[in-house]
Design a protein around this motif. Structure first.
Motif, mmCIF file in Angstrom:
data_model
loop_
_atom_site.group_PDB
_atom_site.id
_atom_site.type_symbol
_atom_site.label_atom_id
_atom_site.label_comp_id
_atom_site.label_asym_id
_atom_site.label_seq_id
_atom_site.Cartn_x
_atom_site.Cartn_y
_atom_site.Cartn_z
ATOM 1 N N LEU A 93 0.929 -1.263 0.205
ATOM 2 C CA LEU A 93 -0.104 0.038 -0.033
ATOM 3 C C LEU A 93 1.059 1.182 -0.079
ATOM 4 O O LEU A 93 1.661 1.465 0.952
ATOM 5 C CB LEU A 93 -0.858 0.171 1.093
ATOM 6 C CG LEU A 93 -1.862 -1.242 1.328
ATOM 7 C CD1 LEU A 93 -2.847 -1.086 2.484
ATOM 8 C CD2 LEU A 93 -2.679 -1.197 -0.070
ATOM 9 N N TRP A 95 0.547 4.298 0.532
ATOM 10 C CA TRP A 95 0.683 5.476 1.764
ATOM 11 C C TRP A 95 1.196 4.809 3.094
ATOM 12 O O TRP A 95 1.230 5.331 4.284
ATOM 13 C CB TRP A 95 -1.181 5.696 1.870
ATOM 14 C CG TRP A 95 -1.939 4.736 2.165
ATOM 15 C CD1 TRP A 95 -2.000 4.217 3.516
ATOM 16 C CD2 TRP A 95 -2.644 3.975 1.225
ATOM 17 N NE1 TRP A 95 -3.055 3.146 3.358
ATOM 18 C CE2 TRP A 95 -3.502 3.066 2.049
ATOM 19 C CE3 TRP A 95 -2.735 4.171 0.184
ATOM 20 C CZ2 TRP A 95 -4.390 2.197 1.430
ATOM 21 C CZ3 TRP A 95 -3.661 2.952 -0.742
ATOM 22 C CH2 TRP A 95 -4.400 1.976 -0.100
ATOM 23 N N LEU A 104 -0.136 -5.233 8.052
ATOM 24 C CA LEU A 104 -1.264 -5.017 7.508
ATOM 25 C C LEU A 104 -2.388 -6.050 8.027
ATOM 26 O O LEU A 104 -3.420 -5.776 8.400
ATOM 27 C CB LEU A 104 -1.183 -4.900 5.994
ATOM 28 C CG LEU A 104 -2.782 -4.702 5.283
ATOM 29 C CD1 LEU A 104 -3.109 -3.220 5.939
ATOM 30 C CD2 LEU A 104 -2.561 -4.971 3.903
ATOM 31 N N ARG A 107 -3.919 -5.569 11.469
ATOM 32 C CA ARG A 107 -4.883 -4.385 11.512
ATOM 33 C C ARG A 107 -6.145 -4.735 10.922
ATOM 34 O O ARG A 107 -7.323 -4.388 11.239
ATOM 35 C CB ARG A 107 -4.095 -3.208 10.879
ATOM 36 C CG ARG A 107 -3.793 -2.341 12.001
ATOM 37 C CD ARG A 107 -2.939 -0.930 11.439
ATOM 38 N NE ARG A 107 -1.966 -1.619 10.799
ATOM 39 C CZ ARG A 107 -1.129 -1.142 9.675
ATOM 40 N NH1 ARG A 107 -1.617 -0.598 8.826
ATOM 41 N NH2 ARG A 107 0.137 -1.724 9.569
ATOM 42 N N LEU A 108 -6.062 -5.667 9.721
ATOM 43 C CA LEU A 108 -7.359 -5.992 8.968
ATOM 44 C C LEU A 108 -8.217 -6.966 9.817
ATOM 45 O O LEU A 108 -9.327 -7.049 9.757
ATOM 46 C CB LEU A 108 -7.082 -6.562 7.688
ATOM 47 C CG LEU A 108 -6.539 -5.576 6.561
ATOM 48 C CD1 LEU A 108 -6.232 -6.401 5.369
ATOM 49 C CD2 LEU A 108 -7.700 -4.693 6.107
ATOM 50 N N ARG A 109 -7.589 -7.599 10.829
ATOM 51 C CA ARG A 109 -8.101 -8.664 11.717
ATOM 52 C C ARG A 109 -8.372 -7.969 12.966
ATOM 53 O O ARG A 109 -8.813 -8.939 14.033
ATOM 54 C CB ARG A 109 -7.346 -9.908 11.900
ATOM 55 C CG ARG A 109 -7.235 -10.649 10.466
ATOM 56 C CD ARG A 109 -6.371 -11.936 10.707
ATOM 57 N NE ARG A 109 -5.220 -11.948 11.262
ATOM 58 C CZ ARG A 109 -4.042 -11.754 10.228
ATOM 59 N NH1 ARG A 109 -4.358 -11.752 8.985
ATOM 60 N NH2 ARG A 109 -2.715 -11.687 10.726
ATOM 61 N N ARG A 110 -8.251 -6.698 13.189
ATOM 62 C CA ARG A 110 -8.228 -6.093 14.536
ATOM 63 C C ARG A 110 -7.585 -6.611 15.528
ATOM 64 O O ARG A 110 -7.935 -7.080 16.620
ATOM 65 C CB ARG A 110 -9.768 -5.912 14.973
ATOM 66 C CG ARG A 110 -10.600 -5.142 14.098
ATOM 67 C CD ARG A 110 -12.061 -5.176 14.713
ATOM 68 N NE ARG A 110 -13.061 -5.115 13.609
ATOM 69 C CZ ARG A 110 -13.628 -3.709 13.519
ATOM 70 N NH1 ARG A 110 -13.312 -2.905 14.224
ATOM 71 N NH2 ARG A 110 -14.519 -3.550 12.539
ATOM 72 N N SER B 156 -12.285 -7.843 7.565
ATOM 73 C CA SER B 156 -13.735 -7.740 7.373
ATOM 74 C C SER B 156 -14.244 -6.781 6.193
ATOM 75 O O SER B 156 -13.257 -5.806 5.973
ATOM 76 C CB SER B 156 -14.368 -7.504 8.730
ATOM 77 O OG SER B 156 -13.907 -6.132 9.173
ATOM 78 N N TRP B 158 -15.510 -3.927 6.812
ATOM 79 C CA TRP B 158 -15.234 -2.901 7.446
ATOM 80 C C TRP B 158 -13.724 -2.235 7.513
ATOM 81 O O TRP B 158 -13.361 -1.199 7.333
ATOM 82 C CB TRP B 158 -15.811 -2.329 9.064
ATOM 83 C CG TRP B 158 -17.395 -2.647 8.715
ATOM 84 C CD1 TRP B 158 -18.246 -3.637 9.203
ATOM 85 C CD2 TRP B 158 -18.212 -1.785 7.895
ATOM 86 N NE1 TRP B 158 -19.633 -3.628 8.751
ATOM 87 C CE2 TRP B 158 -19.692 -2.375 8.020
ATOM 88 C CE3 TRP B 158 -18.012 -0.509 7.503
ATOM 89 C CZ2 TRP B 158 -20.702 -1.966 7.613
ATOM 90 C CZ3 TRP B 158 -19.218 -0.091 6.484
ATOM 91 C CH2 TRP B 158 -20.515 -0.463 6.768
ATOM 92 N N THR B 159 -13.040 -3.307 8.107
ATOM 93 C CA THR B 159 -11.677 -3.134 8.192
ATOM 94 C C THR B 159 -10.860 -2.791 6.815
ATOM 95 O O THR B 159 -10.014 -2.010 6.628
ATOM 96 C CB THR B 159 -10.749 -4.447 8.862
ATOM 97 O OG1 THR B 159 -11.084 -5.461 8.293
ATOM 98 C CG2 THR B 159 -11.261 -4.317 10.518
ATOM 99 N N VAL B 160 -11.492 -3.530 5.823
ATOM 100 C CA VAL B 160 -11.094 -3.540 4.448
ATOM 101 C C VAL B 160 -11.231 -1.871 3.846
ATOM 102 O O VAL B 160 -10.470 -1.020 3.321
ATOM 103 C CB VAL B 160 -11.456 -4.305 3.552
ATOM 104 C CG1 VAL B 160 -11.185 -4.105 1.957
ATOM 105 C CG2 VAL B 160 -11.007 -5.750 3.897
ATOM 106 N N HIS B 163 -8.949 0.516 6.138
ATOM 107 C CA HIS B 163 -7.302 0.350 5.800
ATOM 108 C C HIS B 163 -7.144 0.451 4.584
ATOM 109 O O HIS B 163 -5.984 0.677 4.244
ATOM 110 C CB HIS B 163 -7.034 -0.712 6.708
ATOM 111 C CG HIS B 163 -6.915 -0.589 8.068
ATOM 112 N ND1 HIS B 163 -6.138 0.288 8.983
ATOM 113 C CD2 HIS B 163 -7.762 -1.571 9.010
ATOM 114 C CE1 HIS B 163 -6.634 0.211 10.063
ATOM 115 N NE2 HIS B 163 -7.379 -0.886 10.366
#
Lengths: 257, 250
Positions: A93, A95, A104, A107-110, B156, B158-160, B163
């Motif tokens: 990514l 940015w 990443l 973060r996508l999986r919290r 998920s 929302w996270t996609v 982010h």
């Protein structure tokens, strides 16, 4: 190098059965079986458009809707969330810094990101000094190293790689192959490639996909020939010739069987 | 930087020169077209007056950008997140854009009064569409490779969105914002023309009625300066905030 990142999940074997998979209305696979032995590298070779990537995408759960296929794992549990994916484009990514890019997934999986492990992985791929750089400040080889670190960061037993090194220059490509072979040792890896040399250097099993109709044949390798193989190994040249001949002389598309 | 300043200076001098030629060719009729020098002199002499009115117009433009921008961003997010909503609302959005904002300006003044509110609403309305469409376009064009990667990583919806899709759409939003910044002054000035007691648009109308064409041109000059400054600041800000926007990934 730290010990933390070396400990990998237990090897997982897979059998994919593609019963009926169509793409844009054309049947791509019918009753095709792909075996991935646990903890070994399988290289899938084939000419462009034969369906190598589509086969890999079935395992990544990125199949087109309506595909009829089944994945049998050696521990009988679903494959979901146990796969890491690396593509031909680095998919970094633009940015985010290199460090943020390789964390990443968390973060996508919290989940909290394990930055210590990320730092150690960056060290292993030789990007320790670049962790705060943005991808556009890296060379093509460095970007692909970052993508490899991100793949390793996911720490999954199965790694799917779709022509990950094909956009690199030849020398960088060889270096990346060695690095990937070292760092992904003892994982179940499926590497899709159109480069016979790459398949022969890295594959513990080399499969050739031909078609249509799509069929898989195993290319026999000499016994006692551990991967990764040195690029100046004379056997590599012989094997490469045989493999190329096999690709060139495969039945042309649309021919009657 | 110095090179750019020279470029700007040269083009300004050239414009003034053409203006002067037009002035001379038209027979030096100050009540039709004042000379550049006269306009500049008026601008300096009436600096207080111009500044006061520019402040109003500037505030209207900024508030309009804020209002229209926030509502536009929210709309785009909503439309990007819910496909059924998109099917029903995008046509409405396009039809609404076919109604000229000028036509509803008197209505807005009637509803929201003579004050700033109706002008802010005008500016908001005029920028809402470019912001919404640009951001929505960016949100629906995320590189498929990134989405594949995110799916394999177990992200998920929302996270996609949070982010990957939103940050990836920011350069598009930035492009929309630049269009918006260009048209926002039009909204504010039209609002002022229809009915107001302050602002550069009001001042121009007022000066025109009293044949103070030099003051009208001075107001126009200030308005142009305001718009150019706003555009330049936006451009610099975007370059600072989105340093990757020029790089092509994927």
């Amino acid at each position: 190098m730290t010990v933390a990142s070396v400990a990998s999940p237990p090897p997982l074997g897979l059998t994919l059965t593609a019963r009926h998979v169509t793409y844009d209305g054309i049947t791509l696979f019918r009753d095709l079986t792909l075996d991935l032995p646990a903890g070994h590298w399988t290289c899938l070779l084939g000419i462009s458009g034969v369906g190598k990537s589509s086969l890999l995408r079935l395992l990544a759960d990125l199949a087109p809707a309506g595909s009829d296929y089944h994945v049998q794992t050696s521990d009988n549990r679903p494959l979901t969330d146990r796969v890491a994916y690396m593509a031909q484009q680095d998919l970094l990514l633009p940015w985010l810094s290199v460090l943020d890019n390789i964390t990443l997934g968390a973060r996508l999986r919290r989940q909290p990101a394990d930055t210590a492990r990320a730092a150690s992985l960056l060290e292993q791929v030789g990007l320790a000094d670049f962790r705060h750089r943005r991808p556009d400040q890296l060379s093509g080889g460095q970007r692909q190293r970052a993508a490899l670190a991100r793949t390793l960061m996911e720490d999954r037993p199965v790694v799917l790689m779709d022509e990950p090194f094909s956009a690199l220059d030849p020398v960088t490509r060889l270096q990346m192959q060695d690095l990937a072979a070292t760092l992904l040792d003892r994982r179940t890896v499926l590497l899709v490639t159109h480069d016979p040399l790459e398949a022969l250097r890295l594959g513990e099993q080399v499969l050739v996909l031909t078609g249509p109709p799509a069929s898989l044949t195993s290319h026999p390798l000499p016994a006692d020939w551990p991967a990764p193989r040195a690029v100046d190994d004379p056997r590599l040249t012989n094997q490469q010739g045989a493999l190329l001949a096999r690709l060139v002389h495969q039945r042309p598309a649309g021919a009657v069987s | 930087m110095i090179r750019r300043l020279i470029h700007i200076l040269v083009s300004m001098v050239m414009t003034a020169l053409l203006w002067q030629i037009a002035y001379l060719a038209a027979g030096q009729q100050d009540y039709l077209l004042p000379s550049p020098l006269k306009t500049l002199t008026t601008a300096v002499l009436k600096a207080d007056l111009l500044a006061r009115h520019a402040l109003t117009t500037g505030a209207e433009i900024l508030l309009g950008l804020l209002g229209g921008g926030l509502v536009g961003v929210a709309s785009a997010l909503l439309l990007a997140s819910f496909a059924p909503l998109r099917r029903w609302l995008v046509p409405v959005l396009v039809i609404s854009q076919a109604i000229p904002v000028f036509a509803i300006a008197p209505l807005l003044v009637l509803w929201l009064g003579y004050g700033m509110a109706s002008k802010v609403a005008m500016a908001s309305l005029i920028i809402y569409f470019p912001i919404t469409t640009a951001f929505l376009d960016g949100l629906s064009r995320t590189a498929p490779g990134w989405l594949d990667l995110a799916q394999v990583m177990g992200g998920s919806r929302w996270t996609v969105l949070r982010h990957i899709r939103i940050p990836a759409a920011l350069p598009s939003l930035g492009a929309g914002l630049k269009v918006a910044v260009g048209v926002a002054p039009i909204g504010a000035v039209i609002g002022e023309w229809v009915g107001s007691s302050t602002g550069l648009g009001y001042l121009m109308l007022h000066a025109n009625a009293r044949m103070q064409v030099d003051l009208m041109f001075a107001a126009l000059l200030v308005l142009a300066g305001l718009a150019i400054t706003l555009f330049w600041v936006t451009d610099r800000l975007l370059a600072r905030l989105l340093p990757w926007r020029a790089t092509t990934n994927e």
